[in-house]
Design an enzyme around this catalytic site. Structure first.
Site, PDB file in Angstrom:
ATOM      1  N   PRO A   9      16.610  22.469  11.604  1.00 48.23           N
ATOM      2  CA  PRO A   9      16.599  22.274  10.158  1.00 48.23           C
ATOM      3  C   PRO A   9      16.236  20.861   9.710  1.00 48.23           C
ATOM      4  O   PRO A   9      16.638  19.877  10.339  1.00 48.23           O
ATOM      5  CB  PRO A   9      18.039  22.617   9.728  1.00 48.23           C
ATOM      6  N   ASN A  10      15.494  20.826   8.642  1.00 47.06           N
ATOM      7  CA  ASN A  10      15.101  19.588   7.937  1.00 47.06           C
ATOM      8  C   ASN A  10      14.018  18.785   8.653  1.00 47.06           C
ATOM      9  O   ASN A  10      13.557  17.780   8.117  1.00 47.06           O
ATOM     10  CB  ASN A  10      16.329  18.696   7.633  1.00 47.06           C
ATOM     11  N   ARG A  17      12.378  12.643   4.505  1.00 49.66           N
ATOM     12  CA  ARG A  17      13.814  12.473   4.726  1.00 49.66           C
ATOM     13  C   ARG A  17      14.095  11.146   5.446  1.00 49.66           C
ATOM     14  O   ARG A  17      13.474  10.830   6.465  1.00 49.66           O
ATOM     15  CB  ARG A  17      14.397  13.651   5.513  1.00 49.66           C
ATOM     16  N   TYR A  22      14.082   8.347  10.590  1.00 45.75           N
ATOM     17  CA  TYR A  22      13.185   9.322  11.216  1.00 45.75           C
ATOM     18  C   TYR A  22      11.709   8.952  11.130  1.00 45.75           C
ATOM     19  O   TYR A  22      10.869   9.698  11.636  1.00 45.75           O
ATOM     20  CB  TYR A  22      13.422  10.714  10.593  1.00 45.75           C
ATOM     21  N   ASN A  73      14.576  20.327  19.640  1.00 43.50           N
ATOM     22  CA  ASN A  73      15.339  19.409  18.804  1.00 43.50           C
ATOM     23  C   ASN A  73      16.080  20.296  17.808  1.00 43.50           C
ATOM     24  O   ASN A  73      15.513  20.687  16.785  1.00 43.50           O
ATOM     25  CB  ASN A  73      14.420  18.424  18.080  1.00 43.50           C
ATOM     26  N   ALA A  76      20.553  19.242  13.129  1.00 45.84           N
ATOM     27  CA  ALA A  76      22.008  19.255  12.879  1.00 45.84           C
ATOM     28  C   ALA A  76      22.726  20.322  13.708  1.00 45.84           C
ATOM     29  O   ALA A  76      23.913  20.160  14.039  1.00 45.84           O
ATOM     30  CB  ALA A  76      22.278  19.461  11.395  1.00 45.84           C
ATOM     31  N   HIS A  79      24.925  19.665  16.943  1.00 47.36           N
ATOM     32  CA  HIS A  79      26.334  19.258  16.947  1.00 47.36           C
ATOM     33  C   HIS A  79      27.279  20.387  16.556  1.00 47.36           C
ATOM     34  O   HIS A  79      28.486  20.168  16.467  1.00 47.36           O
ATOM     35  CB  HIS A  79      26.516  18.066  15.998  1.00 47.36           C
ATOM     36  N   ASP A  86      24.355  29.038  23.911  1.00 47.28           N
ATOM     37  CA  ASP A  86      24.426  30.303  24.665  1.00 47.28           C
ATOM     38  C   ASP A  86      23.035  30.914  24.870  1.00 47.28           C
ATOM     39  O   ASP A  86      22.764  31.484  25.927  1.00 47.28           O
ATOM     40  CB  ASP A  86      25.324  31.306  23.936  1.00 47.28           C
ATOM     41  N   GLU A  97      15.956  18.355  25.707  1.00 47.81           N
ATOM     42  CA  GLU A  97      16.437  18.060  24.355  1.00 47.81           C
ATOM     43  C   GLU A  97      15.757  16.792  23.843  1.00 47.81           C
ATOM     44  O   GLU A  97      15.624  15.826  24.595  1.00 47.81           O
ATOM     45  CB  GLU A  97      17.950  17.844  24.455  1.00 47.81           C
ATOM     46  N   HIS A  99      15.717  14.048  20.422  1.00 48.93           N
ATOM     47  CA  HIS A  99      16.163  13.582  19.104  1.00 48.93           C
ATOM     48  C   HIS A  99      15.328  12.373  18.730  1.00 48.93           C
ATOM     49  O   HIS A  99      15.167  11.452  19.544  1.00 48.93           O
ATOM     50  CB  HIS A  99      17.647  13.216  19.107  1.00 48.93           C
ATOM     51  N   ILE A 100      14.828  12.394  17.506  1.00 47.76           N
ATOM     52  CA  ILE A 100      13.991  11.295  17.030  1.00 47.76           C
ATOM     53  C   ILE A 100      14.823  10.013  16.940  1.00 47.76           C
ATOM     54  O   ILE A 100      14.386   8.939  17.354  1.00 47.76           O
ATOM     55  CB  ILE A 100      13.386  11.680  15.656  1.00 47.76           C
ATOM     56  N   SER A 101      16.028  10.150  16.394  1.00 44.06           N
ATOM     57  CA  SER A 101      16.934   8.999  16.284  1.00 44.06           C
ATOM     58  C   SER A 101      17.821   8.932  17.528  1.00 44.06           C
ATOM     59  O   SER A 101      17.884   9.889  18.311  1.00 44.06           O
ATOM     60  CB  SER A 101      17.808   9.143  15.032  1.00 44.06           C
ATOM     61  N   ARG A 106      25.047   6.762  16.374  1.00 46.95           N
ATOM     62  CA  ARG A 106      25.263   7.176  14.987  1.00 46.95           C
ATOM     63  C   ARG A 106      26.703   7.659  14.771  1.00 46.95           C
ATOM     64  O   ARG A 106      27.584   7.263  15.501  1.00 46.95           O
ATOM     65  CB  ARG A 106      24.194   8.221  14.606  1.00 46.95           C
ATOM     66  N   ARG A 110      28.078  13.145  15.430  1.00 46.75           N
ATOM     67  CA  ARG A 110      26.811  13.393  16.150  1.00 46.75           C
ATOM     68  C   ARG A 110      26.941  13.128  17.651  1.00 46.75           C
ATOM     69  O   ARG A 110      25.971  13.203  18.393  1.00 46.75           O
ATOM     70  CB  ARG A 110      25.686  12.524  15.586  1.00 46.75           C
TER      71      ARG A 110
HETATM   72  C1  DQA Z   1      18.124  14.676  14.892  1.00 45.63           C
HETATM   73  C2  DQA Z   1      19.533  14.060  14.897  1.00 45.63           C
HETATM   74  C3  DQA Z   1      20.533  15.010  14.257  1.00 45.63           C
HETATM   75  O1  DQA Z   1      21.841  14.435  14.297  1.00 45.63           O
HETATM   76  C4  DQA Z   1      20.158  15.261  12.812  1.00 45.63           C
HETATM   77  O2  DQA Z   1      21.049  16.200  12.233  1.00 45.63           O
HETATM   78  C5  DQA Z   1      18.743  15.716  12.668  1.00 45.63           C
HETATM   79  C6  DQA Z   1      17.711  15.097  13.500  1.00 45.63           C
HETATM   80  C7  DQA Z   1      17.061  13.689  15.428  1.00 45.63           C
HETATM   81  O3  DQA Z   1      15.978  14.155  15.743  1.00 45.63           O
HETATM   82  O4  DQA Z   1      17.318  12.484  15.495  1.00 45.63           O
HETATM   83  O5  DQA Z   1      18.419  16.510  11.784  1.00 45.63           O
HETATM   84  O6  DQA Z   1      18.128  15.802  15.755  1.00 45.63           O
END
Ligand code: DQA
Length: 147
Positions: A9-10, A17, A22, A73, A76, A79, A86, A97, A99-101, A106, A110
């Site tokens: 998501p997002n 955003r 990001y 990725n 959210a 977490h 599963d 896995e 994660h951009i950040s 953080r 997270r």
């Molecule tokens: C994220 C980190 C997550 O905590 C956050 O909810 C995201 C992006 C990242 O790519 O850094 O939406 O997965």
């Protein structure tokens, strides 16, 4: 070799955003980076984004029997989602896995990654380049497994 790249998501809001976290590149730029990296390395790729947990579970299940590995990725849902954990365990495909950040630096909420528990490797805090690293790592891993 075929891989599935799944974004939660997002991530479709990249560029808009929280750019300080990001970056300023948008989601189409991420799609281009993934497609270009895969093209250069002779990998077939499907890239998917959804804001819905169940759709992400469906996509992980769809990778079973059709893809050699998964890059995910979960955003959210990283977490919160035991369903995604599963699903990754169910299909038993090597998963990486991204994660951009850098989630390790953080908020406390997270600090847990459920999806990460089913992944062979995590790349975080490298911006969009983390996807390139993940693709290259997964390819090397799959090649090693074939030997
Ligand atoms: C994220 C980190 C997550 O905590 C956050 O909810 C995201 C992006 C990242 O790519 O850094 O939406 O997965």
């Amino acid at each position: 070799m075929k891989i599935m790249v799944i974004n939660g998501p997002n991530l479709n809001m990249l560029g808009i955003r929280e750019p300080d976290l990001y970056g300023r590149q948008d989601y189409p730029a991420l799609v281009s980076l993934v497609e270009e990296t895969c093209r250069q390395n002779g990998i077939e790729v499907e890239i998917y984004q959804s804001n819905h947990e169940g759709d992400i579970v469906d996509k992980i299940q769809a990778a079973y029997g059709t893809a050699d590995g998964i890059i995910i990725n979960p955003a959210a849902y990283t977490h919160t989602s035991i369903a995604i954990l599963d699903a990754l365990k169910a299909v038993q495909l090597p998963a990486v896995e991204v994660h951009i950040s850098d989630i390790s630096r953080r908020e406390p909420f997270r600090q847990i990654s459920y999806a990460g528990m089913a992944c062979k490797k995590t790349f975080m805090g490298l911006g969009l380049q983390g996807y390139r690293k993940a693709i290259e790592w997964l390819q090397a891993y799959l090649n090693e497994q074939k030997k």
